[in-house]
Design a protein around this motif. Structure first.
Motif, short mmCIF file in Angstrom:
data_model
loop_
_atom_site.label_atom_id
_atom_site.label_comp_id
_atom_site.label_asym_id
_atom_site.label_seq_id
_atom_site.Cartn_x
_atom_site.Cartn_y
_atom_site.Cartn_z
N ILE A 164 7.39 5.58 11.90
CA ILE A 164 7.35 4.70 10.73
C ILE A 164 6.56 5.03 10.01
N THR A 165 6.88 4.95 8.49
CA THR A 165 5.96 5.08 7.61
C THR A 165 5.21 4.01 7.18
N ILE A 166 3.88 3.98 7.24
CA ILE A 166 3.27 2.74 7.13
C ILE A 166 2.37 2.90 5.54
N THR A 167 2.93 1.94 4.82
CA THR A 167 2.29 1.97 3.42
C THR A 167 1.13 1.28 3.01
N GLY A 168 0.76 0.20 3.90
CA GLY A 168 -0.39 -0.72 3.40
C GLY A 168 -1.74 -0.13 3.48
N GLU A 169 -2.04 0.86 4.04
CA GLU A 169 -3.42 1.73 3.95
C GLU A 169 -3.38 2.42 2.61
N GLU A 170 -1.94 3.21 2.47
CA GLU A 170 -2.02 3.99 1.22
C GLU A 170 -2.08 3.13 -0.05
N MET A 171 -1.43 2.06 -0.13
CA MET A 171 -1.08 1.21 -1.33
C MET A 171 -2.64 0.58 -1.72
N ASN A 172 -3.33 0.13 -0.68
CA ASN A 172 -4.56 -0.65 -0.86
C ASN A 172 -5.60 0.42 -1.28
N GLY A 173 -5.49 1.76 -0.82
CA GLY A 173 -6.41 2.88 -1.32
C GLY A 173 -6.17 3.21 -2.79
N ASN A 174 -5.13 2.80 -3.37
CA ASN A 174 -4.75 3.51 -4.67
C ASN A 174 -5.40 2.38 -5.63
N GLU A 175 -6.17 2.78 -6.64
CA GLU A 175 -6.98 1.95 -7.58
C GLU A 175 -5.86 1.57 -8.42
N TRP A 176 -4.67 2.38 -8.96
CA TRP A 176 -3.76 1.83 -9.82
C TRP A 176 -2.93 0.74 -9.29
N TYR A 177 -2.66 0.71 -8.21
CA TYR A 177 -1.66 -0.30 -7.23
C TYR A 177 -2.79 -1.77 -7.61
N HIS A 178 -3.84 -1.92 -7.52
CA HIS A 178 -4.46 -2.94 -7.62
C HIS A 178 -4.92 -3.07 -9.36
N GLU A 179 -4.70 -2.10 -10.12
CA GLU A 179 -4.76 -2.41 -11.23
C GLU A 179 -3.43 -3.03 -12.02
N MET A 180 -2.43 -2.55 -11.08
CA MET A 180 -1.19 -3.21 -11.50
C MET A 180 -0.95 -4.55 -11.09
N GLY B 178 4.74 -2.21 5.58
CA GLY B 178 3.46 -2.30 5.00
C GLY B 178 2.50 -2.04 5.97
N TYR B 179 2.90 -2.48 7.23
CA TYR B 179 2.00 -2.77 8.57
C TYR B 179 2.85 -3.08 9.74
N PHE B 180 2.57 -2.56 10.89
CA PHE B 180 3.43 -2.74 12.01
C PHE B 180 2.56 -2.86 13.10
N VAL C 80 5.86 3.45 -8.37
CA VAL C 80 5.97 2.03 -8.45
C VAL C 80 7.07 1.41 -7.61
N LYS C 81 8.08 2.10 -7.27
CA LYS C 81 9.11 1.59 -6.22
C LYS C 81 8.59 1.16 -4.96
N LYS C 82 7.81 2.10 -4.67
CA LYS C 82 6.80 1.98 -3.10
C LYS C 82 5.94 0.85 -3.28
N ALA C 83 5.18 0.80 -4.37
CA ALA C 83 4.16 -0.34 -4.40
C ALA C 83 4.92 -1.77 -4.60
N LEU C 84 6.12 -1.83 -5.23
CA LEU C 84 6.77 -3.00 -5.64
C LEU C 84 7.46 -3.59 -4.29
N ALA C 85 7.58 -2.62 -3.30
CA ALA C 85 8.56 -2.87 -1.80
C ALA C 85 7.04 -3.61 -0.98
N HIS C 86 5.85 -3.15 -1.24
CA HIS C 86 4.63 -3.55 -0.49
C HIS C 86 4.15 -4.85 -1.27
N LEU C 87 4.24 -4.97 -2.25
CA LEU C 87 3.75 -6.13 -3.24
C LEU C 87 3.90 -7.48 -2.13
N PRO C 88 5.01 -7.91 -1.72
CA PRO C 88 4.88 -9.44 -1.30
C PRO C 88 4.13 -9.59 -0.06
#
Length: 358
Positions: A43-59, A268-270, A81-89
């Motif tokens: 499984i690809t876990i995106t949570g840590e990756e997204m939360n480590g991206n400054e641009w994600y928090h800026e968005m 995002g996390y499993f 952006v697609k990956k970020a929006l999938a993780h956003l909820p």
């Protein structure tokens, strides 16, 4: 999507065929032993990756100010952006106003991200709608019992189930709408699974209880952390119209959950959900590791005064034995508070669970 339930009426007396008085096992449909689906090992876990991206928090900061575009300090692509929006909820379930349109374009020292609002929403109405959602969440939190985290989780589970109508038209539509969101669930009172799941996580966030959203099999549900252990919870599949909340999918482990769905490859996390210590049925004395008729009948009798009685068995063979004894052989009539002429029940074969309606 919601689960399909098998509704059956318990027989008041045995059918007599050709003068034979022996019970006919064909009276109830043979339960099908579920096969648990495997959890993907990669499984690809995106949570840590997204939360480590400054641009994600800026968005996120810009979206929370109801802006439809923003400049971030990193070069990002449409796929980012697609990956970020999938993780956003999972991070911001309070954001209900975004549609499916997005784009990323390069600008000096960064990128411009353009986002579309849900069709039908007027931009000037969104702040007032967000305030209304926040007010509703604060109201729910204020009414949540001050006891244990278990009590809080159960209250929120039951509140969402009690106050939300599943939107079948929305589920059949290929267009995004408020029924996919926390606003649809908590303010409009009508949602599909995403709305249920995002609402649960939103309220858990307000209560300081760790929770998130998982997806698979065209469905969304939640994980929640309780007493140091993770559990799955599915408010959508515990919403059975016209009846009180059920708890078949309330605080279950992965062995139970995987009998009814597959997992999407990206999450995002499993979490590792292995415990049944705080499972609803275990906590309420209605989880049976063997079929003891007297104990099950005693539990059914203890439900007097309630709208329904629900219980679960630890394995398929025990569950099947109970079904035939209680309903095919009509031993449920031994319960003092049961009118076996009119009792209805449904069975959830995937979970080895039975719900009796009085």
């Amino acid at each position: 999507m919601r689960s399909t339930r098998l509704i059956a009426a318990a027989a008041a007396s045995l059918f007599l065929l050709g003068g034979c008085s022996a019970p006919k096992k064909e009276h109830i449909k043979e339960p099908v032993e579920p096969v648990a689906n495997e959890i993907p090992s990669d499984i690809t876990i995106t949570g840590e990756e997204m939360n480590g991206n400054e641009w994600y928090h800026e968005m996120c900061d810009e979206i929370l100010q109801f802006k439809s575009s923003c400049i971030v300090s990193t070069h990002v692509t449409n796929q980012d952006v697609k990956k970020a929006l999938a993780h956003l909820p999972s991070d911001h379930p309070e954001i209900f106003w975004l549609g499916k349109r997005y784009s990323a374009s390069t600008v000096t020292d960064g990128s411009k991200i353009a986002l579309g609002f849900l069709e039908g929403l007027e931009e000037e109405d969104i702040p007032d709608m967000a305030a209304k959602l926040d007010e509703k969440v604060n109201e729910i939190v204020a009414n949540t019992p001050s006891g244990s985290d278990y009590d809080k989780i159960l209250y929120v589970h039951d509140y969402i189930v009690d106050n939300t109508t599943y939107d079948y038209a929305g589920a059949a539509s290929d267009k995004p709408g408020l029924y996919h969101t926390t606003y649809g669930c908590l303010v409009d009172g009508s949602a599909v699974c995403e709305g249920y799941a995002e609402s649960f996580t939103l309220i858990m966030n307000k209560l300081g209880i760790e929770s998130g959203i998982c997806t698979g099999s065209n469905h969304a549900w939640n994980y929640v952390k309780l007493n140091g252990k993770y559990y799955w919870i599915d408010t959508t599949w515990d919403d059975h119209a016209k009846h009180e909340p059920e708890h078949i999918y309330c605080l279950v482990n992965s062995d139970m959950l995987m009998r009814s769905r597959n997992i999407d490859w990206t999450q995002g996390y499993f979490p590792d959900c292995t415990s049944t210590d705080d499972n609803y049925y275990v906590k309420n004395g209605s989880y049976f590791t063997e079929y003891d008729r007297d104990k099950v009948i005693s539990y059914i009798e203890s439900c007097a005064g309630k709208e329904h009685c629900e219980f679960m068995f630890a394995d398929y063979e025990t569950y099947k034995t109970a079904l035939y004894d209680l309903f095919d052989d009509n031993k449920i009539s031994k319960a003092s508070n049961i009118d076996s002429d009119s009792v209805d029940y449904f069975r959830e074969d995937n979970m080895f669970a039975v719900v009796i309606y009085f």
